[in-house]
Scaffold this motif. Sequence first.
Motif, PDB file in Angstrom:
ATOM      1  N   LYS A  19      16.494  25.725  82.605  1.00 55.53           N
ATOM      2  CA  LYS A  19      16.321  24.281  82.646  1.00 55.53           C
ATOM      3  C   LYS A  19      14.866  23.872  82.441  1.00 55.53           C
ATOM      4  N   TYR A  56      15.376  11.671  80.221  1.00 56.78           N
ATOM      5  CA  TYR A  56      15.878  12.837  80.578  1.00 56.78           C
ATOM      6  C   TYR A  56      15.320  13.696  81.712  1.00 56.78           C
ATOM      7  N   SER A  64      16.681  14.646  85.334  1.00 56.79           N
ATOM      8  CA  SER A  64      16.604  16.021  85.690  1.00 56.79           C
ATOM      9  C   SER A  64      16.069  16.179  87.022  1.00 56.79           C
ATOM     10  N   TYR A 117      17.942  17.261  90.525  1.00 55.81           N
ATOM     11  CA  TYR A 117      17.581  18.524  91.223  1.00 55.81           C
ATOM     12  C   TYR A 117      17.014  18.106  92.461  1.00 55.81           C
TER      13      TYR A 117
END
Length: 227
Positions: free
Chosen positions: A5, A66, A70, A74
């Motif tokens: 990722k 995005y 993310s 996380y």
Amino acid sequence: MSKSKIKRLIILGIITVIWMVGASAYALNCNGGRLVYPMNFEEYHFVAKDLPMIGAMVIVLLYVIYLAVSLVQYSLLERRNLKGKRPGKTRRVNPKLGYLGFFGFAGFFGIFTYLHDGTVFPFCFFVFFGFFGFFYEGKMSNILADERFLANKREAERKALGIGYKMSFLLLVLSGIFLDGPWLNLTAILLICGMALILGLVQFLSEYLLYRYDQMDSEDWSSEEDV
């Protein structure tokens, strides 16, 4: 966050920057600088040659969304793991996340956008400089969070916040001095840039100082064992 990722975020970021630079170069050389140079959008009419620049703006916006999603996912996942599977341990962080701090340099695009159409939002990217702190947090990933560590963490946060408070006070004074007439726009830019940089600095310092305190304690402990 998994290595795959992180690589995806970095690769997409590079692609976004390349697209933006390429679209700007195309607009300057082949489209008379439309959507690059300042223009009156009330009289704007769409032409096909505007598509690369419009696409670049959309891609930048989507990438920022995005990236933010993310990071939030996380952070929530790590907190859940910290409370459940790894009590008494610091969260797992890959030091390579510190590379996200380079997105702070995107704040300099604010100079370009402000001269173009008065947009100041890109200056907010300066806050990403705080992500360099992930490098130091990663060095202390998944270690025992004992009383000594927690005391160092509180001291690091206290010192970082103290520096941030002093800088915020100075920023407020400077803004008050220039908050008048023709300087109004520049004052707004000063406030946005200043607050973004201060927030990033506090985030970075809290992790950097914690790492330094932890290292100094470890060295003192080693010295005592040698004696």
